[in-house]
Design an enzyme around this catalytic site. Structure first.
Site, PDB file in Angstrom:
ATOM      1  N   SER A 211       9.630 -10.607  17.278  1.00 40.60           N
ATOM      2  CA  SER A 211      10.512  -9.528  16.857  1.00 40.60           C
ATOM      3  C   SER A 211       9.950  -8.336  16.922  1.00 40.60           C
ATOM      4  O   SER A 211       8.915  -8.125  17.375  1.00 40.60           O
ATOM      5  CB  SER A 211      11.038 -10.136  15.354  1.00 40.60           C
ATOM      6  OG  SER A 211      12.216  -9.342  15.223  1.00 40.60           O
ATOM      7  N   ASN A 212      10.633  -7.341  16.389  1.00 44.91           N
ATOM      8  CA  ASN A 212      10.131  -6.044  16.366  1.00 44.91           C
ATOM      9  C   ASN A 212      10.208  -4.981  14.724  1.00 44.91           C
ATOM     10  O   ASN A 212      10.943  -5.725  14.210  1.00 44.91           O
ATOM     11  CB  ASN A 212      10.534  -5.150  17.559  1.00 44.91           C
ATOM     12  CG  ASN A 212      12.282  -4.949  17.485  1.00 44.91           C
ATOM     13  OD1 ASN A 212      12.703  -4.564  16.421  1.00 44.91           O
ATOM     14  ND2 ASN A 212      12.850  -5.393  18.553  1.00 44.91           N
TER      15      ASN A 212
END
Ligand code: CTP
Length: 408
Positions: A211-212
């Site tokens: 993810s980020n």
């Protein structure tokens, strides 16, 4: 920007629900934002929270059935009702909702609801089964049809020990709904705005993902602002730690593929699309069906590109106005123009994510707007709520320009 609540005369009606204590927090937030609040307690509300707490926090006498009819307060009470810019009933029990729907006036608050001409916001809190009861739902429909705003209760654990829909919504949601009620600017009425926000999660195995750092704050601020300005809003969001903004149709998703499906499903009716989400560019090619075991000598993850949702949206857009975001670490202005044309969109909002103080997960932002007609605008550092309003202002101006007939 001045706070929409500053200097507003409000009446906070508190009725007899266990959530009455939360009305204290609501009052504190309203007074912090410099609203002038007169609190009206029903007899049953007195049994949950005493009037002294409300009197102390509001700095005014509490409107109540227990007042002395001989005192000057009685006259003052009427004047307060006439001066009110809005009335908030929070928590609103099934009983007060029924009384208001049927025009009963057997205590101070219900009388005031009949007498006052100000807009009314009901914030229900009750047992889930009560909320679902056809009688309550019919009363809610009656009030809404008559122009009152009735918020949907939140789902979760209830005082009864059961779980369901019936909790008082978060204080910030109540305040936002009130701001919308009081806001004179409804310049997005008739628009249907589709917004994406947050990160996406790409599964590696059943427990791990890529993810980020996107928090979703910018997209949620846009959804909140668009709703307040009168638009119908659909918010497609990856996983975030913030609660859905009030008023928006909320579509939670996990992966880029799920986000793409949700966006395409809602695209047909949208007049404005704003893609603030930080979509993962790659996903694991073959997510492991079982949890990957530790202590392997070497583990190689093969990634495959995700679809570019924004590009697909731009290709299928019809007459919708399309806004994209760009996260850049250098040469922000040049790359913004390149990305705008590459994606085929109308407006691009470029963030410099190399800065720690703004952008990802921060409450403030500073951005560059570049549009397809060659215009640029730098929005200096400000809260994301103010950035959201400025972006929506820009969208309105550009659409008006694009729709204007060409000079002869
Ligand atoms: N976007 C998208 N689908 C993707 C990747 C990005 O819809 N698979 C959208 C984002 O929501 C954003 C815009 O495209 O509105 C730009 O995202 P950004 O991450 O800055 O750019 P990328 O297209 O991923 O290009 P790069 O990472 O190479 O700069």
């Amino acid at each position: 920007m001045t706070d929409a609540l500053a200097g507003k005369q409000l009446i906070l009606g508190v009725t007899g629900s266990i959530a009455a204590y939360k009305a204290v927090y609501l009052l504190r937030e309203l007074t912090r934002r410099r609203a002038e609040v007169a609190v009206c307690l029903t007899e049953h509300a007195h049994q949950f929270v005493g009037p002294l707490t409300f009197r102390t926090l509001s700095g005014r006498p509490v409107l109540t059935d227990l007042f002395d009819p001989q005192s000057d307060d009685a006259v003052e009470h009427v004047a307060i009702a006439e001066r009110a810019h809005a009335i908030v009933v929070a928590p609103a029990t099934a009983n007060v909702i029924a009384k208001a729907a049927h025009g009963l006036a057997d205590d101070f608050l219900s009388t005031l609801l009949l007498a006052a001409r100000a807009p009314v916001l009901f914030v229900p809190a009750m047992d889930g089964a009560m909320w679902d009861h056809p009688a309550v739902q019919a009363n809610v429909r009656t009030l809404r049809a008559r122009g009152a705003t009735v918020l949907e209760p939140d789902a979760g654990a209830l005082a009864s020990g059961l779980a369901g829909k019936g909790r008082l919504p978060e204080i910030e949601h109540i305040v936002e709904a009130l701001v919308r009620l009081l806001s004179p600017v409804k310049d997005l009425a008739g628009e249907r705005v589709l917004i994406t926000a947050g990160p996406t999660r790409e599964a590696i195995d059943p427990v791990r993902y890529i993810s980020n750092r996107s928090s979703g704050k910018m997209g949620y601020a846009l959804a909140t602002a668009a709703f307040r300005r009168g638009a119908e809003v659909v918010l497609v969001s990856g996983p975030t730690a913030i609660s859905p903004p009030p008023g928006a149709v909320f579509v939670p998703v996990q992966s880029a593929e799920e986000m793409r499906e949700a966006v395409l499903q809602h695209l047909g009716t949208a007049t404005i699309v704003i893609k603030a989400a930080a979509v993962a560019d790659y996903r694991p090619k073959a997510p492991a069906p079982e949890k990957i075991k530790s202590r392997q000598e070497r583990l190689v993850l093969e990634l495959t590109p995700n679809p570019d949702i924004l590009k697909q949206v731009a290709a299928l857009r019809g007459s919708a106005f399309i806004v994209g975001f760009a996260a850049e670490t250098r040469d922000v202005a040049e790359r913004a123009v390149e990305k705008l044309h590459e994606k085929g969109i109308d407006l691009l909002v470029a963030n410099d994510i190399s800065r720690q103080d703004i952008g990802f997960d921060a409450d403030e932002n500073e951005v560059l707007l570049v549009d397809r007609w060659g215009g640029t605008e730098h929005l200096s550092r400000r809260p994301k709520s103010a950035i959201a309003d400025a972006i929506l202002d820009r969208v309105r101006v550009l659409r008006a320009q694009a729709q204007a007939p060409a000079p002869r």
